[in-house]
Design an enzyme around this catalytic site. Sequence first.
Site, PDB file in Angstrom:
ATOM      1  N   LYS A   1       0.821  -1.211   0.000  1.00 24.58           N
ATOM      2  CA  LYS A   1       0.000   0.000   0.000  1.00 24.58           C
ATOM      3  C   LYS A   1       0.859   1.267   0.000  1.00 24.58           C
ATOM      4  O   LYS A   1       0.421   2.308  -0.476  1.00 24.58           O
ATOM      5  CB  LYS A   1      -0.915   0.023   1.226  1.00 24.58           C
ATOM      6  CG  LYS A   1      -1.793  -1.191   1.428  1.00 24.58           C
ATOM      7  CD  LYS A   1      -2.843  -1.342   0.355  1.00 24.58           C
ATOM      8  CE  LYS A   1      -3.980  -2.285   0.741  1.00 24.58           C
ATOM      9  NZ  LYS A   1      -3.587  -3.711   0.873  1.00 24.58           N
TER      10      LYS A   1
HETATM   11  C1  LIG Z   1      -4.176  -4.841   0.399  1.00 31.14           C
HETATM   12  C2  LIG Z   1      -3.339  -6.046   0.334  1.00 31.14           C
HETATM   13  C3  LIG Z   1      -3.584  -7.053  -0.605  1.00 31.14           C
HETATM   14  C4  LIG Z   1      -4.752  -6.995  -1.561  1.00 31.14           C
HETATM   15  O1  LIG Z   1      -4.597  -5.977  -2.523  1.00 31.14           O
HETATM   16  P1  LIG Z   1      -5.865  -5.477  -3.358  1.00 31.14           P
HETATM   17  O2  LIG Z   1      -5.351  -4.350  -4.170  1.00 31.14           O
HETATM   18  O3  LIG Z   1      -6.869  -5.036  -2.334  1.00 31.14           O
HETATM   19  O4  LIG Z   1      -6.349  -6.621  -4.152  1.00 31.14           O
HETATM   20  C5  LIG Z   1      -2.723  -8.126  -0.645  1.00 31.14           C
HETATM   21  N1  LIG Z   1      -1.682  -8.234   0.213  1.00 31.14           N
HETATM   22  C6  LIG Z   1      -1.424  -7.286   1.137  1.00 31.14           C
HETATM   23  C7  LIG Z   1      -0.278  -7.470   2.064  1.00 31.14           C
HETATM   24  C8  LIG Z   1      -2.232  -6.153   1.230  1.00 31.14           C
HETATM   25  O5  LIG Z   1      -1.962  -5.224   2.146  1.00 31.14           O
END
Ligand SMILES: *Cc1c(COP(=O)(O)O)cnc(C)c1O
Length: 499
Positions: free
Chosen positions: A113
């Site tokens: 993120k």
């Molecule tokens: C948010 C997240 C995901 C999923 O990503 P999306 O874009 O919501 O599909 C997968 N792994 C981790 C560690 C995340 O923080």
Amino acid sequence: MEVIKYKSTRGGQKSVSASQAILKGLADDGGLFMPEKFPKFDFKFKELMWKGYKEVAYEVMKLLLCDYTEEELKDCIDKAYDDKFDTKEIAPLVKADGVYFLELFHGDTIAFKDMALSILPHLLTTAAKKNGIKNKIVILTATSGDTGKAAMSGFCDVEGTGIIVFYPKDGVSHVQRLQMVTQKGDNTDVVAIHGNFDDAQSGVKKIFADKDFAKKLDENGIQLSSANSINIGRLVPQIAYYVYAYLKLLDNGDVEDGEKINVCVPTGNFGNILAAYIAKQMGLPVNKLICASNENKVLFDFFENGVYDRNRKFILTSSPSMDILISSNLERLIYLSCGSDGEYVKKLMKELATDGKYTVTPAMKDFMKDFVGGYADEGQNFAGIKSLYDSTGYIIDTHTGVAFSVYQHYKDVTKDMTSTVIASTASPYKFADSVLEAILGKKQKMGDFEVIDKLHEIGAPDIPRAILEIKDAPVRHTRECDSADMQKEVEDILFNNRR
Ligand SMILES: *Cc1c(COP(=O)(O)O)cnc(C)c1O
């Protein structure tokens, strides 16, 4: 250069500029913003091959964020991808067991993120300036564990902004919770809700849709925006790292110019993998997009039979950031697959809201044939993490583990030998407990920070700053509420608790 504008997936909003779409987060009709068309990359991969992350990010993002000047966009990029990241490469590509892991967890909060949330605050404050917004912008965010911390870290003490994060009280890892409740900054608030991520996300969407509330806020000099992946300002920066990964493969001689790769992404809200899909539409040579789910396998079932059905038990797994039954960004793919028919999307989303499910037409299903769904249960996930560790010493987290396991299965079944990039979405330290359980074969009877030391001992790289920081940090946030009371909580924070 062609100027790309944005319109709503539900057809009820006139086109807006990129900066306006970022400011609004969600369209007025409740839909998500989409570019009116996908511009093609105007560079040759070979020309960009030796460039650093920031230069690549600029070349990609400028095509979609057309009303930002070169100076504005470069300034945002410079502020985002700096020494907050613990490596100059920003997103290193690591080969292990014949597959390439794109490590997207070298930022402030050690999850992917950070790739988008370290730039979103700058894109947003720049957008406010460009559009003459005087209101304070308050970010409302639902988190399955990682978005919340990464967003707060990005917005912490950014002038003219505030941020309120809702997380499912019993649905995040120990490290995730500690990271959030110890968050610094006078403009940050965190609320644990008695519910799961879907409850939190629905609650936030409801607050966004409340016109009266928006008016009341406006009278108080406040407007809301979103840091969830429904914001196009999250999606666009994510396209860049897929291009960057391809350039690395090219530079290393692992692929020929133009040779296709597969991308395998551990998926929750469908944002990360959608960014890879958009990269493909813009000209990245991508073969299959492998969508990996954990036991909450709504997306797997959807790609199998064209029925999206959230009527099922919500399962808490060791990959909590993927514990999601309503993948918001899928709406964007649905929109594309029905020929940008906003009315049709509206109909399906209404069915989702009332019946918890919808079915796409055969033509729409066929449109999505670049996607392959897969899922891994806890046993398969742990076995994959262990086998990778045993054969290479490389340690992956439980989300990346889901993708690795799904990819192994895909390769066994299809014999597809295309070079494959797995999006590695979190540092193993963030889920140390489960990773250690996977590798050592049983749950360790240890304290929360002992498991971290143990993980280091068995070969994980240096313990990241993000972990060291929370060890002794005081808890600053103790708010809790029922998911039905989220709006009341927002009012209390904004009006009674003047910061
Ligand atoms: C948010 C997240 C995901 C999923 O990503 P999306 O874009 O919501 O599909 C997968 N792994 C981790 C560690 C995340 O923080």
